[in-house]
Motif scaffolding. Structure first.
Motif, PDB file in Angstrom:
ATOM      1  N   PRO A   1     -27.808  61.665  18.664  1.00 46.50           N
ATOM      2  CA  PRO A   1     -28.812  60.610  18.540  1.00 46.50           C
ATOM      3  C   PRO A   1     -28.328  59.467  17.635  1.00 46.50           C
ATOM      4  O   PRO A   1     -27.941  59.689  16.489  1.00 46.50           O
ATOM      5  N   ASN A   2     -28.307  58.266  18.176  1.00 44.24           N
ATOM      6  CA  ASN A   2     -27.901  57.038  17.492  1.00 44.24           C
ATOM      7  C   ASN A   2     -26.507  57.103  16.865  1.00 44.24           C
ATOM      8  O   ASN A   2     -26.222  56.437  15.879  1.00 44.24           O
ATOM      9  N   ARG A   3     -25.617  57.901  17.437  1.00 41.47           N
ATOM     10  CA  ARG A   3     -24.219  57.939  16.997  1.00 41.47           C
ATOM     11  C   ARG A   3     -23.326  57.846  18.229  1.00 41.47           C
ATOM     12  O   ARG A   3     -23.481  58.596  19.196  1.00 41.47           O
ATOM     13  N   TYR A   4     -22.386  56.899  18.150  1.00 34.17           N
ATOM     14  CA  TYR A   4     -21.547  56.564  19.284  1.00 34.17           C
ATOM     15  C   TYR A   4     -20.082  56.518  18.868  1.00 34.17           C
ATOM     16  O   TYR A   4     -19.763  56.271  17.708  1.00 34.17           O
ATOM     17  N   ILE A   5     -19.214  56.720  19.870  1.00 32.24           N
ATOM     18  CA  ILE A   5     -17.766  56.601  19.694  1.00 32.24           C
ATOM     19  C   ILE A   5     -17.311  55.376  20.491  1.00 32.24           C
ATOM     20  O   ILE A   5     -17.707  55.197  21.642  1.00 32.24           O
ATOM     21  N   SER A   6     -16.465  54.561  19.886  1.00 35.99           N
ATOM     22  CA  SER A   6     -15.924  53.389  20.567  1.00 35.99           C
ATOM     23  C   SER A   6     -14.884  53.825  21.595  1.00 35.99           C
ATOM     24  O   SER A   6     -14.125  54.775  21.376  1.00 35.99           O
ATOM     25  N   SER A   7     -14.817  53.090  22.696  1.00 35.11           N
ATOM     26  CA  SER A   7     -13.807  53.380  23.721  1.00 35.11           C
ATOM     27  C   SER A   7     -12.398  53.196  23.176  1.00 35.11           C
ATOM     28  O   SER A   7     -11.442  53.723  23.740  1.00 35.11           O
ATOM     29  N   ASP A   8     -12.256  52.491  22.057  1.00 39.21           N
ATOM     30  CA  ASP A   8     -10.941  52.322  21.424  1.00 39.21           C
ATOM     31  C   ASP A   8     -10.367  53.659  20.960  1.00 39.21           C
ATOM     32  O   ASP A   8      -9.164  53.773  20.752  1.00 39.21           O
ATOM     33  N   TYR A   9     -11.236  54.666  20.786  1.00 38.26           N
ATOM     34  CA  TYR A   9     -10.799  55.980  20.301  1.00 38.26           C
ATOM     35  C   TYR A   9     -10.833  57.042  21.396  1.00 38.26           C
ATOM     36  O   TYR A   9     -10.677  58.220  21.112  1.00 38.26           O
ATOM     37  N   ILE A  10     -11.018  56.618  22.631  1.00 37.36           N
ATOM     38  CA  ILE A  10     -11.124  57.545  23.759  1.00 37.36           C
ATOM     39  C   ILE A  10      -9.772  57.634  24.471  1.00 37.36           C
ATOM     40  O   ILE A  10      -9.173  56.614  24.807  1.00 37.36           O
ATOM     41  N   THR A  11      -9.325  58.861  24.715  1.00 43.35           N
ATOM     42  CA  THR A  11      -8.082  59.053  25.466  1.00 43.35           C
ATOM     43  C   THR A  11      -8.349  59.582  26.871  1.00 43.35           C
ATOM     44  O   THR A  11      -7.477  59.511  27.725  1.00 43.35           O
ATOM     45  N   GLY A  12      -9.544  60.123  27.092  1.00 47.13           N
ATOM     46  CA  GLY A  12      -9.879  60.644  28.424  1.00 47.13           C
ATOM     47  C   GLY A  12     -11.342  60.487  28.710  1.00 47.13           C
ATOM     48  O   GLY A  12     -12.188  60.531  27.823  1.00 47.13           O
ATOM     49  N   TYR A  13     -11.651  60.293  29.993  1.00 49.25           N
ATOM     50  CA  TYR A  13     -13.035  60.122  30.447  1.00 49.25           C
ATOM     51  C   TYR A  13     -13.173  60.917  31.740  1.00 49.25           C
ATOM     52  O   TYR A  13     -12.439  60.694  32.690  1.00 49.25           O
ATOM     53  N   TYR A  14     -14.091  61.857  31.750  1.00 49.66           N
ATOM     54  CA  TYR A  14     -14.279  62.719  32.907  1.00 49.66           C
ATOM     55  C   TYR A  14     -15.723  62.648  33.341  1.00 49.66           C
ATOM     56  O   TYR A  14     -16.624  63.107  32.644  1.00 49.66           O
ATOM     57  N   ALA A  15     -15.964  62.006  34.502  1.00 50.85           N
ATOM     58  CA  ALA A  15     -17.317  61.865  35.031  1.00 50.85           C
ATOM     59  C   ALA A  15     -17.816  63.217  35.515  1.00 50.85           C
ATOM     60  O   ALA A  15     -17.085  63.978  36.139  1.00 50.85           O
ATOM     61  N   GLY A  16     -19.041  63.512  35.163  1.00 48.79           N
ATOM     62  CA  GLY A  16     -19.634  64.799  35.520  1.00 48.79           C
ATOM     63  C   GLY A  16     -20.455  64.755  36.757  1.00 48.79           C
ATOM     64  O   GLY A  16     -20.669  63.858  37.429  1.00 48.79           O
TER      65      GLY A  16
END
Length: 178
Positions: free
Chosen positions: A163-178
């Motif tokens: 809740p109200n806490r997010y990670i920037s895409s700058d720190y993302i190495t992988g994205y897996y759509a569910g």
């Protein structure tokens, strides 16, 4: 017959670049990012506000009614200049400079995905994309996310992990759509 088809294809290949140059925009360096949204924008109370086409060019003799609400389903951002335009009709856009302040610059998408973070500490952001001082999560981990927030003014993307806490895409190495 094969030679006629080949000749026709070669002729078309030569014609299309010429046709394309007839319809080029004045801003050849522009690169656009489109973002779907559902907002009501309000034009400034100034007469003579220009209407723009999808390439950011003023449409001659087309102006917006001052002090009026418009439903907008998308925003276009020129990634070169940073200018943002709100779609108000087919191929008709209103510059964000001609809209009253207070229009949200964040677009929220519901998703169901897993994001993987880079190694090291990963800073956390609030729902407005503002860094939360002193809060982070351990990196090199996977997080379920059900919300993606995109700042249409600068293109930053954030993924909600609590809740109200997010990670920037700058720190993302992988994205897996569910």
């Amino acid at each position: 017959m094969k030679h006629k088809i080949l000749s026709l294809l070669l002729a078309l290949a030569l014609i299309f670049p010429v046709l394309g140059s007839l319809y080029s925009t004045t801003d050849a360096q522009a690169a656009w990012t489109d973002t779907a949204l559902n907002v009501t924008i309000h034009s400034r109370n100034v007469s003579g506000l220009s209407i723009y086409d999808a390439n950011g060019n003023v449409i001659p003799n087309a102006t917006v009614t001052p002090n009026k609400d418009f439903a907008s389903t998308s925003a276009r951002r020129d990634t070169t200049s940073g200018n943002v335009f709100y779609k108000i009709a087919d191929n008709q856009y209103l510059s964000s400079q001609e809209v009253l302040p207070g229009i949200p610059n964040l677009v929220v998408n519901s998703i169901s995905s897993i994001v993987t973070t880079k190694a090291g500490d990963t800073p956390l952001y609030d729902g407005n994309g503002v860094l939360v001082d002193g809060e982070s999560v351990k990196g090199d981990g996977s997080w379920f996310t059900n919300k993606q927030v995109i700042n249409i003014e600068n293109g930053s993307t954030f993924y909600q992990i609590s809740p109200n806490r997010y990670i920037s895409s700058d720190y993302i190495t992988g994205y897996y759509a569910g």
